[in-house]
Design a protein around this motif. Structure first.
Motif, mmCIF file in Angstrom:
data_model
loop_
_atom_site.group_PDB
_atom_site.id
_atom_site.type_symbol
_atom_site.label_atom_id
_atom_site.label_comp_id
_atom_site.label_asym_id
_atom_site.label_seq_id
_atom_site.Cartn_x
_atom_site.Cartn_y
_atom_site.Cartn_z
ATOM 1 N N ALA A 1 -14.977 18.017 27.105
ATOM 2 C CA ALA A 1 -13.566 18.019 27.494
ATOM 3 C C ALA A 1 -13.342 17.250 28.784
ATOM 4 O O ALA A 1 -12.355 16.524 28.935
ATOM 5 C CB ALA A 1 -13.071 19.455 27.636
ATOM 6 N N MET B 1 -6.232 19.944 16.362
ATOM 7 C CA MET B 1 -6.251 19.453 17.744
ATOM 8 C C MET B 1 -5.796 18.002 17.841
ATOM 9 O O MET B 1 -5.168 17.602 18.826
ATOM 10 C CB MET B 1 -7.657 19.609 18.328
ATOM 11 N N THR C 1 -2.062 17.377 18.546
ATOM 12 C CA THR C 1 -1.532 17.366 19.910
ATOM 13 C C THR C 1 -1.591 15.962 20.504
ATOM 14 O O THR C 1 -0.734 15.592 21.319
ATOM 15 C CB THR C 1 -2.322 18.341 20.812
ATOM 16 N N GLY D 1 -3.948 19.942 28.618
ATOM 17 C CA GLY D 1 -4.825 20.497 27.590
ATOM 18 C C GLY D 1 -6.300 20.302 27.900
ATOM 19 O O GLY D 1 -7.069 21.265 27.928
ATOM 20 N N PRO D 2 -6.752 19.041 28.152
ATOM 21 C CA PRO D 2 -8.165 18.854 28.490
ATOM 22 C C PRO D 2 -8.598 19.588 29.753
ATOM 23 O O PRO D 2 -9.738 20.069 29.831
ATOM 24 C CB PRO D 2 -8.268 17.326 28.678
ATOM 25 N N SER E 1 -9.056 23.105 28.798
ATOM 26 C CA SER E 1 -10.254 23.159 27.961
ATOM 27 C C SER E 1 -11.509 23.134 28.820
ATOM 28 O O SER E 1 -12.456 23.897 28.594
ATOM 29 C CB SER E 1 -10.254 21.981 26.985
ATOM 30 N N SER F 1 -11.942 26.495 30.637
ATOM 31 C CA SER F 1 -12.181 27.677 29.806
ATOM 32 C C SER F 1 -13.497 27.619 29.035
ATOM 33 O O SER F 1 -13.920 28.618 28.453
ATOM 34 C CB SER F 1 -11.031 27.860 28.804
ATOM 35 N N MET G 1 -5.659 29.945 18.087
ATOM 36 C CA MET G 1 -5.173 28.639 17.640
ATOM 37 C C MET G 1 -3.984 28.774 16.696
ATOM 38 O O MET G 1 -3.059 27.947 16.731
ATOM 39 C CB MET G 1 -6.307 27.873 16.961
ATOM 40 N N ILE H 1 0.394 25.046 24.730
ATOM 41 C CA ILE H 1 -0.889 24.373 24.925
ATOM 42 C C ILE H 1 -1.871 25.303 25.636
ATOM 43 O O ILE H 1 -3.075 25.309 25.344
ATOM 44 C CB ILE H 1 -0.697 23.079 25.743
ATOM 45 N N THR I 1 -5.399 25.659 23.513
ATOM 46 C CA THR I 1 -6.613 25.005 23.993
ATOM 47 C C THR I 1 -7.759 25.969 24.286
ATOM 48 O O THR I 1 -8.898 25.719 23.869
ATOM 49 C CB THR I 1 -6.295 24.153 25.232
ATOM 50 N N TYR J 1 -9.320 26.899 21.091
ATOM 51 C CA TYR J 1 -10.187 25.853 20.556
ATOM 52 C C TYR J 1 -11.567 25.903 21.208
ATOM 53 O O TYR J 1 -12.595 25.810 20.519
ATOM 54 C CB TYR J 1 -9.542 24.487 20.791
ATOM 55 N N GLN J 2 -11.609 26.056 22.528
ATOM 56 C CA GLN J 2 -12.896 26.117 23.213
ATOM 57 C C GLN J 2 -13.697 27.345 22.783
ATOM 58 O O GLN J 2 -14.916 27.273 22.617
ATOM 59 C CB GLN J 2 -12.699 26.135 24.726
#
Length: 491
Positions: free
Chosen positions: A158, A295, A298, A324-325, A328, A331, A355, A378, A382, A385-386
């Motif tokens: 990320a 993902m 986005t 977002g990144p 990410s 987290s 998600m 977001i 995010t 996702y992680q």
């Protein structure tokens, strides 16, 4: 029949401390992951400058990005298999060396054609790095800390993705486009030194040493051709499907069919087809594709919504897209620790549930609260996702036999890449259709907002499908096996 779900190491207990040797080894793997992700994202920001420098069209300079992605996508499974056969340490050292040397070639390229060729070589090095970093976790990190290691690798991926556009913009403005590739030299040399100094030596291989196993060159070639045809089919034409795209899809289907045919008939296949009877692996690969597709929405839909519907300037759009990144990256390590403490299966479901909530929120909240609603959604999507990535990778890799870690790691990375390139095409088409505009760059703010709602409603359906698959897989693997019909072994 089904097998009992394996006990997650460390689930429900505090994880033991990581030895110093494992920390240094993990540092080398993390830097390798950072470099491969940085190579993906840093070149995009330079495409306008490169088009001007080489007097080329956008379609021509797009191959600077496409060559890198194609090399990774087509070769990552073969790279993982080679690592299993020849030794992961020596192949990873070779991959880092190739990536670093190719970066120098990119920076010195006098023509666009040579730059594209050097980027393909750089992608080959990145394919080795991506395939083997996760495979090395089982050899360098205590089993009870697998989730934390996977979370850290996800964080570095990320960071590389987030850092690329901003770092690339600064480098181009101050030093010119060649600095986009020169920056990899010191980082590559550091990664090479750390890997050489701290990664464990390769174990003596058994079957390949006695000549009983060989590299499946035909299967690797067929898989590479099928994947290349598919990747080109969904990326060429910028979302419009024509005869060339259809022909490429047919070629991909033919190549995939021939690949499956050969794998059941060679002595040492690239992929043992029996491994897909493992419900954990098969479900994880499908979920990976679905999640990566969500993902990508986005990245495809977000910029148009922020600029066209909310009227944000270019700088502000870039700042919002970096949220977002950044979330990410922050987290990832926490997600890995949760996996170690609470177990991978539960965290796969928890990440997918987040998600689903985040995708649904992106469909609804921006229309109610504008930019604040977008950022809030977001901030839910995010971290989910992680958490999913750390848990899913851990669930697959924690019990893979040492001689198959490379190829399974390659499959995990391949499924993610296929989801990303599919998402770019599919979610882009959904957004354009939902916006009811022939040219999305000229669509009205209302049309773009409507396309945003429908696109993320579709994303929520995809995430829900992945969640249902996770729950079904968990329920099936939790059933006790019937002695008369044992489950196939994990491969």
């Amino acid at each position: 029949m089904s097998k009992p779900i394996p006990t997650q190491p460390g689930a429900g207990t505090a994880s033991p401390p990581m030895p110093p040797a494992a920390r240094w080894a993990l540092a080398s793997l993390s830097l390798s992951m950072l470099l491969s992700a940085l190579g993906t994202s840093i070149a995009n920001v330079g495409l306008p400058t490169l088009a001007q420098a080489f007097s080329a069209s956008f379609q021509e300079v797009q191959w600077i990005v496409l060559a890198y992605l194609l090399a990774i996508t087509t070769l990552i499974v073969g790279a993982g298999r080679l690592g299993d056969m020849l030794g992961r340490r020596r192949l990873l050292l070779a991959g880092i060396s190739l990536f670093t040397a190719a970066s120098l070639l990119c920076a010195a390229a006098p023509t666009l054609g040579l730059l594209v060729a050097a980027r393909a070589l750089q992608g080959l090095g990145a394919a080795v790095m991506m395939a083997l970093t996760m495979a090395f976790v089982g050899e360098t990190v205590p089993k009870a800390r697998t989730g934390s290691a996977m979370g850290l690798l996800g964080t570095m991926s990320a960071v590389g993705t987030a850092l690329g556009p901003s770092l690339g913009g600064v480098l181009i403005a101050g030093l010119g486009w060649r600095a986009l590739f020169f920056v990899n030299l010191p980082l590559g040399l550091l990664a090479l030194f750390l890997a050489w100094r701290h990664l464990p030596p390769d174990r003596a291989a058994g079957a390949e040493k006695t000549g009983k196993a060989g590299f499946d060159a035909l299967g690797t070639l067929l898989l590479a051709l099928a994947l290349a045809a598919y990747a080109l089919a969904v990326t060429l034409g910028r979302g419009s499907f024509g005869p060339l795209n259809i022909a490429l899809l047919l070629a991909a289907a033919l190549g995939a069919g021939l690949f499956v045919f050969t794998q059941s008939r060679v002595a040492s296949p690239l992929l043992r087809l029996a491994m897909f009877r493992d419900r954990v692996l098969s479900a994880s690969l499908v979920m990976n594709v679905l999640v990566a597709t969500v993902m990508m929405a986005t990245l495809v839909v977000g910029p148009f919504y922020l600029s066209r519907a909310l009227g944000l300037g270019t700088a502000m759009v870039g700042l919002v897209l970096s949220v977002g990144p950044v979330i990410s990256a922050l987290s990832g390590v926490l997600a890995g620790r949760l996996v170690d403490r609470l177990g991978a299966p539960a965290m796969v479901a928890a990440g997918l549930a987040a998600m689903v909530a985040g995708s649904a929120a992106l469909s609804v909240l921006p229309g109610l609260f504008g930019l604040a609603g977008y950022i809030a959604a977001i901030a839910v999507l995010t971290p989910g996702y992680q958490l999913f990535q750390a848990a899913n990778n851990t669930a697959v890799m924690v019990d893979v036999p040492p001689d198959r870690r490379g190829v399974v790691s390659g499959l995990l990375n391949l499924s993610r890449n296929l989801g990303l390139i599919t998402g770019a095409s599919v979610m882009g088409a959904v957004f354009a259709f939902a916006s009811a505009a022939s040219d999305i760059t000229a669509a009205s703010p209302e049309a773009v907002a409507g396309g945003m709602r429908i696109s993320f409603a579709v994303a929520a359906v995809l995430a829900t499908t992945a969640l249902a698959l996770a729950l079904a897989s968990r329920a099936l693997t939790a059933r006790p096996s019937v002695p008369a019909c044992p489950a196939p072994p994990r491969l």
